[in-house]
Design a protein around this motif. Structure first.
Motif, PDB file in Angstrom:
ATOM      1  N   ALA A   1      -5.848   8.836 -18.955  1.00  0.00           N
ATOM      2  CA  ALA A   1      -6.058   9.515 -17.666  1.00  0.00           C
ATOM      3  C   ALA A   1      -5.221  10.780 -17.535  1.00  0.00           C
ATOM      4  O   ALA A   1      -4.178  10.925 -18.176  1.00  0.00           O
ATOM      5  N   ASP A   2      -5.708  11.709 -16.688  1.00  0.00           N
ATOM      6  CA  ASP A   2      -4.878  12.836 -16.253  1.00  0.00           C
ATOM      7  C   ASP A   2      -4.018  12.408 -15.073  1.00  0.00           C
ATOM      8  O   ASP A   2      -2.921  12.918 -14.876  1.00  0.00           O
ATOM      9  N   LEU A   3      -4.568  11.495 -14.267  1.00  0.00           N
ATOM     10  CA  LEU A   3      -3.883  11.072 -13.031  1.00  0.00           C
ATOM     11  C   LEU A   3      -4.260   9.623 -12.736  1.00  0.00           C
ATOM     12  O   LEU A   3      -5.427   9.248 -12.854  1.00  0.00           O
ATOM     13  N   VAL A   4      -3.269   8.819 -12.374  1.00  0.00           N
ATOM     14  CA  VAL A   4      -3.506   7.425 -11.996  1.00  0.00           C
ATOM     15  C   VAL A   4      -3.325   7.279 -10.495  1.00  0.00           C
ATOM     16  O   VAL A   4      -2.313   7.724  -9.944  1.00  0.00           O
ATOM     17  N   VAL A   5      -4.310   6.677  -9.837  1.00  0.00           N
ATOM     18  CA  VAL A   5      -4.124   6.310  -8.430  1.00  0.00           C
ATOM     19  C   VAL A   5      -3.709   4.843  -8.423  1.00  0.00           C
ATOM     20  O   VAL A   5      -4.496   3.966  -8.788  1.00  0.00           O
ATOM     21  N   ASP A   6      -2.448   4.596  -8.060  1.00  0.00           N
ATOM     22  CA  ASP A   6      -1.919   3.235  -8.050  1.00  0.00           C
ATOM     23  C   ASP A   6      -2.270   2.601  -6.710  1.00  0.00           C
ATOM     24  O   ASP A   6      -1.790   3.034  -5.656  1.00  0.00           O
ATOM     25  N   CYS A   7      -3.132   1.590  -6.752  1.00  0.00           N
ATOM     26  CA  CYS A   7      -3.548   0.884  -5.528  1.00  0.00           C
ATOM     27  C   CYS A   7      -3.184  -0.587  -5.628  1.00  0.00           C
ATOM     28  O   CYS A   7      -3.883  -1.459  -5.130  1.00  0.00           O
TER      29      CYS A   7
ATOM     30  N   GLN B   1       0.401   4.417  -2.816  1.00  0.00           N
ATOM     31  CA  GLN B   1      -0.089   4.227  -1.444  1.00  0.00           C
ATOM     32  C   GLN B   1       1.087   3.956  -0.494  1.00  0.00           C
ATOM     33  O   GLN B   1       2.237   3.866  -0.905  1.00  0.00           O
ATOM     34  N   GLY B   2       0.738   3.741   0.769  1.00  0.00           N
ATOM     35  CA  GLY B   2       1.751   3.625   1.824  1.00  0.00           C
ATOM     36  C   GLY B   2       2.612   2.382   1.749  1.00  0.00           C
ATOM     37  O   GLY B   2       3.644   2.310   2.426  1.00  0.00           O
ATOM     38  N   GLY B   3       2.211   1.392   0.949  1.00  0.00           N
ATOM     39  CA  GLY B   3       3.031   0.198   0.778  1.00  0.00           C
ATOM     40  C   GLY B   3       4.316   0.472   0.008  1.00  0.00           C
ATOM     41  O   GLY B   3       5.240  -0.341   0.034  1.00  0.00           O
ATOM     42  N   GLU B   4       4.368   1.606  -0.690  1.00  0.00           N
ATOM     43  CA  GLU B   4       5.603   2.012  -1.370  1.00  0.00           C
ATOM     44  C   GLU B   4       6.379   2.926  -0.415  1.00  0.00           C
ATOM     45  O   GLU B   4       5.802   3.496   0.499  1.00  0.00           O
ATOM     46  N   SER B   5       7.669   3.080  -0.669  1.00  0.00           N
ATOM     47  CA  SER B   5       8.430   3.942   0.237  1.00  0.00           C
ATOM     48  C   SER B   5       8.490   5.370  -0.305  1.00  0.00           C
ATOM     49  O   SER B   5       8.231   5.628  -1.484  1.00  0.00           O
TER      50      SER B   5
END
Ligand code: NAD
Length: 334
Positions: A79-85, A108-112
């Motif tokens: 990948a060029d970019l990973v969206v961590d969900c 995402q918002g669950g991380e700080s």
């Protein structure tokens, strides 16, 4: 060439981000990750996504007859970019894997905030995300608050914001969470983190919040109160909010979150998604520089267009935030 995007964690947010990216013409999904070969993995396969899994679980996929394209590490390498969900807190554990592979990453918002050092909302700070390697897309509640505070602050000046959040207790597919017969101050210690998290995007906003968990799965509802620096009318505020493409005024007899979701079903939205803040126009009230209104927030989908815009900024596919928002909206049908 299209930007190569991987979705790590194909759950409530991940499956929607994958479909939203797929709908764009300047980016593509090269793979999604599943931990177990359950019905969601089979649907992902039917939708044409390449599935990657933790090395230790590849055998379970094989046994279940769900083909995989490799391990999560192999997906990340491509990948060029990973969206961590992945669920809140898990994303942080994945950071070394992304750094090792040298890929860009969105959490995402669950991380700080410190995980990426930059918290994103498309209308507020798209331009600052251009070319960045690490970005956090803020939570559903923070996204909804940012979308209303930013344009009102720009036009009228916001002195302070006080928000009361009635939060859905669980997502519709979540069989394990409650309450089913209680209202829970969550947390009881005030303020809740939700309002102050807005400052990770808009550092100069004076904001506090309180949150209650209630037995519903459909949406959150915010009671928003803002003290404004400028004398204005409810009409002025409605004109400002009405100019925002990701704000929708509910009408035509919609009096509840249940009817908003029914409306989304009726207009054929995928998974009954309402990507916009849903504001009751009759609730918009101004008394002595104090503004009040109600907004409903579809927690499962509101951050999805924001993830697409964050990708576009980080991959330098568009330098103008307003243009990216318009392109994302058009491709989604928003
Ligand atoms: P979810 O539980 O629905 O999905 C998470 C997925 O990640 C699941 O499919 C799970 O199997 C998978 N997973 C778990 N560990 C993994 C690992 N190590 N590697 C790969 N995959 C793994 O969670 P969600 O609701 O989609 O939340 C994801 C993130 O989005 C969280 O940070 C959350 O706070 C945030 N968020 C959620 C909502 C919401 O209302 N659901 C709204 C906005 C933001």
């Amino acid at each position: 060439a299209k930007a190569k995007i991987a979705v790590n964690g194909y759950g409530t947010i991940g499956k929607r981000v994958a479909d939203a990216v797929k709908a764009q013409d300047d980016m593509e999904i090269i793979g999604v990750s599943k931990t177990r070969p359950n019905y969601e993995a089979i649907v992902a396969q039917q939708l044409g996504y390449d599935i990657y899994a933790p090395a230790a679980n590849l055998e379970a996929f094989e046994k279940a007859g769900v083909p995989t394209a490799g391990t999560i590490e192999e997906m990340v390498e491509k990948a060029d970019l990973v969206v961590d969900c992945t669920p809140g807190g898990v994303g942080e554990q994945n950071k070394p894997m992304y750094e090792k592979a040298g890929v860009k990453a969105i959490w995402q918002g669950g991380e700080s905030h410190p995980i990426a050092g930059f918290s994103f909302n498309a209308v507020c700070n798209y331009e600052q995300a251009i070319g960045r390697d690490l970005v956090r897309v803020v939570s559903c509640n923070t996204t909804a608050l940012c979308r209303v505070i930013f344009p009102i602050d720009k036009e009228l000046g916001v002195k302070k914001v006080r928000a009361i959040l009635a939060r859905r207790a669980a997502d519709p597919n979540d069989v394990k969470k409650g309450p089913i017969n209680a209202i829970v101050p969550d947390p009881a210690k005030l303020p809740s983190h939700h309002g102050p998290d807005v400052r990770s995007v808009l550092p100069n906003i004076n904001i506090t919040s309180a949150a209650l968990k209630i037995p519903t799965t459909l949406m959150h509802v915010h009671t928003v109160n803002m003290e404004l620096n400028t004398n204005c009318t409810a009409e002025d505020v409605k004109n400002i909010l009405g100019s925002q493409s990701r704000i929708h005024f509910v009408g035509q007899g919609i009096s509840s979150t249940a009817e908003i979701i029914e409306f989304a079903r009726d207009i054929g939205r995928p998974r009954n998604d309402m990507w916009e803040n849903c504001i009751w126009p009759e609730s918009v009230t101004v008394t002595e520089n104090e503004l009040y209104f109600f907004q409903a927030v579809h927690q499962e989908s509101i951050v999805v267009p924001e993830n697409v815009d964050a990708i576009r900024a980080m991959m330098e596919l568009e330098s103008d935030g307003a243009k990216s928002i318009e392109k994302t909206n058009k491709a989604l049908g928003l």
